[in-house]
Design an enzyme around this catalytic site. Structure first.
Site, PDB file in Angstrom:
ATOM      1  N   ASP A 188      52.192  20.159 149.334  1.00 48.50           N
ATOM      2  CA  ASP A 188      53.190  19.458 148.519  1.00 48.50           C
ATOM      3  C   ASP A 188      54.293  20.389 147.998  1.00 48.50           C
ATOM      4  OD1 ASP A 188      51.939  17.068 148.917  1.00 48.50           O
ATOM      5  OD2 ASP A 188      51.041  16.927 146.932  1.00 48.50           O
ATOM      6  N   ARG A 191      59.010   8.103 142.638  1.00 52.05           N
ATOM      7  CA  ARG A 191      57.566   7.887 142.783  1.00 52.05           C
ATOM      8  C   ARG A 191      56.777   9.024 142.145  1.00 52.05           C
ATOM      9  NH1 ARG A 191      55.615   8.014 148.322  1.00 52.05           N
ATOM     10  NH2 ARG A 191      53.751   8.089 147.066  1.00 52.05           N
ATOM     11  N   LYS A 219      50.709  13.389 138.557  1.00 50.06           N
ATOM     12  CA  LYS A 219      50.588  12.109 139.263  1.00 50.06           C
ATOM     13  C   LYS A 219      49.259  12.023 140.003  1.00 50.06           C
ATOM     14  CE  LYS A 219      52.651  11.552 143.490  1.00 50.06           C
ATOM     15  NZ  LYS A 219      51.692  11.078 144.486  1.00 50.06           N
ATOM     16  N   ASN A 220      48.928  13.089 140.739  1.00 54.82           N
ATOM     17  CA  ASN A 220      47.751  13.018 141.615  1.00 54.82           C
ATOM     18  C   ASN A 220      46.427  13.065 140.858  1.00 54.82           C
ATOM     19  OD1 ASN A 220      49.424  12.752 143.758  1.00 54.82           O
ATOM     20  ND2 ASN A 220      49.026  14.772 144.652  1.00 54.82           N
ATOM     21  N   VAL A 231      48.285  21.099 157.037  1.00 51.28           N
ATOM     22  CA  VAL A 231      47.529  19.975 156.468  1.00 51.28           C
ATOM     23  C   VAL A 231      47.944  18.647 157.102  1.00 51.28           C
ATOM     24  CG1 VAL A 231      46.939  18.735 154.341  1.00 51.28           C
ATOM     25  CG2 VAL A 231      47.174  21.233 154.309  1.00 51.28           C
ATOM     26  N   ARG A 263      47.807   9.901 158.704  1.00 55.29           N
ATOM     27  CA  ARG A 263      46.995   9.858 157.492  1.00 55.29           C
ATOM     28  C   ARG A 263      45.907   8.778 157.504  1.00 55.29           C
ATOM     29  NH1 ARG A 263      50.896  10.882 152.357  1.00 55.29           N
ATOM     30  NH2 ARG A 263      49.053  11.806 151.455  1.00 55.29           N
ATOM     31  N   CYS A 282      52.671   6.707 157.793  1.00 57.98           N
ATOM     32  CA  CYS A 282      53.675   6.964 156.763  1.00 57.98           C
ATOM     33  C   CYS A 282      54.551   8.088 157.268  1.00 57.98           C
ATOM     34  CB  CYS A 282      53.040   7.300 155.429  1.00 57.98           C
ATOM     35  SG  CYS A 282      52.349   8.938 155.355  1.00 57.98           S
ATOM     36  N   ARG A 293      50.090   4.808 149.223  1.00 58.21           N
ATOM     37  CA  ARG A 293      48.859   5.028 149.956  1.00 58.21           C
ATOM     38  C   ARG A 293      47.662   5.262 149.051  1.00 58.21           C
ATOM     39  NH1 ARG A 293      46.164   8.581 152.273  1.00 58.21           N
ATOM     40  NH2 ARG A 293      45.432   8.120 154.384  1.00 58.21           N
TER      41      ARG A 293
HETATM   42  C1  UD1 Z   1      46.475  14.022 148.632  1.00 62.39           C
HETATM   43  C2  UD1 Z   1      47.651  14.011 147.689  1.00 62.39           C
HETATM   44  C3  UD1 Z   1      48.917  14.459 148.446  1.00 62.39           C
HETATM   45  C4  UD1 Z   1      48.695  15.810 149.114  1.00 62.39           C
HETATM   46  C5  UD1 Z   1      47.423  15.790 149.957  1.00 62.39           C
HETATM   47  C6  UD1 Z   1      47.047  17.155 150.506  1.00 62.39           C
HETATM   48  C7  UD1 Z   1      47.065  12.266 146.129  1.00 62.39           C
HETATM   49  C8  UD1 Z   1      47.331  10.901 145.612  1.00 62.39           C
HETATM   50  N1  UD1 Z   1      47.810  12.663 147.175  1.00 62.39           N
HETATM   51  O1  UD1 Z   1      46.745  13.075 149.657  1.00 62.39           O
HETATM   52  O2  UD1 Z   1      49.982  14.560 147.485  1.00 62.39           O
HETATM   53  O3  UD1 Z   1      49.776  16.088 149.966  1.00 62.39           O
HETATM   54  O4  UD1 Z   1      46.301  15.323 149.170  1.00 62.39           O
HETATM   55  O5  UD1 Z   1      46.925  18.065 149.478  1.00 62.39           O
HETATM   56  O6  UD1 Z   1      46.244  12.986 145.602  1.00 62.39           O
HETATM   57  N2  UD1 Z   1      42.422  12.917 156.798  1.00 62.39           N
HETATM   58  C9  UD1 Z   1      41.714  12.349 157.834  1.00 62.39           C
HETATM   59  N3  UD1 Z   1      40.839  11.325 157.549  1.00 62.39           N
HETATM   60  C10 UD1 Z   1      40.645  10.866 156.282  1.00 62.39           C
HETATM   61  C11 UD1 Z   1      41.370  11.460 155.230  1.00 62.39           C
HETATM   62  C12 UD1 Z   1      42.252  12.492 155.519  1.00 62.39           C
HETATM   63  O7  UD1 Z   1      41.866  12.733 158.992  1.00 62.39           O
HETATM   64  O8  UD1 Z   1      39.837   9.950 156.092  1.00 62.39           O
HETATM   65  C13 UD1 Z   1      43.387  14.026 157.082  1.00 62.39           C
HETATM   66  C14 UD1 Z   1      44.832  13.657 156.759  1.00 62.39           C
HETATM   67  O9  UD1 Z   1      45.441  12.959 157.816  1.00 62.39           O
HETATM   68  C15 UD1 Z   1      45.437  15.023 156.505  1.00 62.39           C
HETATM   69  C16 UD1 Z   1      44.294  15.798 155.847  1.00 62.39           C
HETATM   70  O10 UD1 Z   1      43.097  15.084 156.195  1.00 62.39           O
HETATM   71  O11 UD1 Z   1      45.773  15.626 157.733  1.00 62.39           O
HETATM   72  C17 UD1 Z   1      44.381  15.939 154.347  1.00 62.39           C
HETATM   73  O12 UD1 Z   1      44.676  14.684 153.771  1.00 62.39           O
HETATM   74  P1  UD1 Z   1      44.166  14.252 152.341  1.00 62.39           P
HETATM   75  O13 UD1 Z   1      43.671  15.421 151.572  1.00 62.39           O
HETATM   76  O14 UD1 Z   1      43.232  13.101 152.507  1.00 62.39           O
HETATM   77  O15 UD1 Z   1      45.490  13.707 151.666  1.00 62.39           O
HETATM   78  P2  UD1 Z   1      45.558  12.568 150.604  1.00 62.39           P
HETATM   79  O16 UD1 Z   1      44.284  12.547 149.825  1.00 62.39           O
HETATM   80  O17 UD1 Z   1      46.042  11.314 151.212  1.00 62.39           O
END
Ligand code: UD1
Length: 419
Positions: free
Chosen positions: A306, A398, A22-23, A328, A122, A117, A93
């Site tokens: 995950d 999902r 999916k990701n 994370v 996030r 969420c 998201r």
């Molecule tokens: C992706 C995955 C999700 C997985 C996560 C961590 C997809 C579609 N989803 O989510 O399944 O759980 O990686 O491996 O690929 N953060 C900030 N600012 C930002 C962006 C992120 O502070 O602009 C923080 C987030 O709140 C979190 C951390 O960084 O604490 C990691 O998040 P991130 O890697 O961005 O997760 P996603 O990309 O949303």
């Protein structure tokens, strides 16, 4: 709302095939916006999040075709809307992934802010700061990100935190930018590499994907390509944990064992025997309870967040005490309360769940709260005494392709009750 009815207690035995990730599929579908030529994508999983992404692309003007083997053909030569509405972003998201491609190719994108969420706030500040550093004009107005740019300019970025979709969005923006972009502290997840490989097949110039420094030399345009999505390492890991909890022997086909090193090491510590070859994993768990394991989540190649909830379920029935530390995301322990309803002995201390394994969980009505939390409730139900009803399984749909059919194939008693 659909529910699962699960009768626990049996071993898992047999073979199943793992679906596409999916990701990886989500950013790659977004990447099709970067060319007006036809893209063909294979091994796309049949999931609700994929349908949502196809709907999102469709309303922008994408021409999408799905064949019987679930290859998706996408042609984006008539995009008329550069808009991702709140109704869609709030359910998924990852819709934020259209921001980089739309801005890079059309100079315009209005994308709803994701908001909170179930697993924490996030934010997307790193995505926005990166695009702004590439010359985009970004305003947040009435809950929408409004981004504009004539042509993005390559720049040197050090990401404040490791973010998977942030790295992907900025990489997609940089492929059509003028000049060189360097992304430092980039995410190293296999799905980032898969996206980079797809972009390279489209004519992008990218080096270093899979390391923490990605270098992108912008090109004027990209062309159509064919890409096969890599296997889903989280789906793979979820079935492996299930068999370690329930006992038995399962073979998972069409997967990539080398993407799961951290997970396989913990399953071996729990007592599972694991044999791998290039594309298959065979796990044998002799009778008896698994041993408790300690887990600390971190970005790849560390232990994936995950897979955290599934290992929490394992520790609930394990012999001994195991701690799960979530590094994370804030607030990713919604499953703990539901597991407690099934008789688990878990204490939460800050970002750590301390589990004291019990011999037997007991079936109960429980509620899925997010995607991976719901998978953990299914695992707990498979080993619990009696019957468990898992409500709100739209969360599972999902991200897991026909999970009940795959578990049934392995001998589990699980049925979907349409609601
Ligand atoms: C992706 C995955 C999700 C997985 C996560 C961590 C997809 C579609 N989803 O989510 O399944 O759980 O990686 O491996 O690929 N953060 C900030 N600012 C930002 C962006 C992120 O502070 O602009 C923080 C987030 O709140 C979190 C951390 O960084 O604490 C990691 O998040 P991130 O890697 O961005 O997760 P996603 O990309 O949303």
């Amino acid at each position: 709302m659909d529910k699962f009815k699960i009768a626990g207690g049996g071993e898992l035995n047999g073979e199943i095939s793992i679906s596409g990730a999916k990701n990886a599929a989500l950013p790659i579908l977004a990447a099709t916006l970067l060319t007006d030529q036809t893209m063909t994508i294979s091994n796309v999983p049949h999931l609700h999040d994929i349908t949502t992404t196809m709907e999102l692309l469709g309303r922008m003007g994408s021409d999408l075709m799905l064949d019987e083997k679930l290859n998706i053909e996408v042609t984006n030569n008539n995009i008329t809307e550069f808009f991702a509405p709140y109704e869609m972003v709030k359910t998924m998201r990852a819709s934020i992934l259209v921001l980089g491609p739309l801005l890079a190719r059309y100079g315009e994108a209005d994308v709803s802010l994701p908001g909170g969420c179930a697993i924490g706030s996030r934010p997307v500040n790193i995505h926005l700061a990166g695009l702004a550093a590439m010359g985009a004009d970004i305003n947040v107005d009435k809950g929408y990100i409004k981004a504009r740019a004539k042509r993005l300019k390559g720049t040197h970025l050090t990401l404040e935190m490791v973010t998977v979709t942030g790295t992907e969005n900025l990489m997609m923006a940089a492929v059509l930018a003028e000049g060189k972009t360097i992304l430092e502290n980039a995410a190293r997840e296999p799905e980032v590499i898969d996206l980079a490989e797809c972009l390279i097949a489209m004519g992008a110039n990218i080096e270093g994907a899979g390391t923490d420094t990605i270098i992108i030399e912008g090109v004027d345009s990209l062309h159509g390509a064919h890409h096969t999505i890599l296997p889903d390492r989280i789906e793979t890991g979820t079935f492996l944990v299930a068999a370690t909890m329930a006992g038995g022997k399962i073979k998972l086909k069409n997967t990539r064992p080398e993407l799961l090193d951290a997970v396989l090491a913990k399953l071996r510590s729990a007592g599972a025997e694991i044999v791998v070859d290039d594309t298959n994993i065979t796990l044998t768990m002799k009778s008896g309870r698994p041993a408790a394991v300690d887990i600390h989540t971190s970005p790849f190649p560390g232990f994936p967040t995950d897979m955290q909830a599934q290992f929490t379920a394992l520790n609930c029935i394990a012999e001994g005490n195991g701690t799960i530390t979530e590094n994370v995301f804030e607030n990713r322990f919604m499953h703990v309360q539901e597991l407690q309803r099934m008789g688990a002995n878990i204490k939460l201390e800050g970002n750590t769940a301390i589990c004291n394994g019990v011999k037997q969980l007991v079936g109960a009505p429980v509620m899925a709260t997010d995607l991976r939390a719901s998978a953990c409730l299914v695992l707990a139900a498979l080993v619990a005494e009696g019957e468990t009803i898992v409500d709100r399984i739209y969360h599972i749909d999902r991200g897991y392709e026909t999970i009940e059919e795959k578990f049934s194939q392995l001998g589990a008693e699980i049925i979907r009750i349409p609601g």
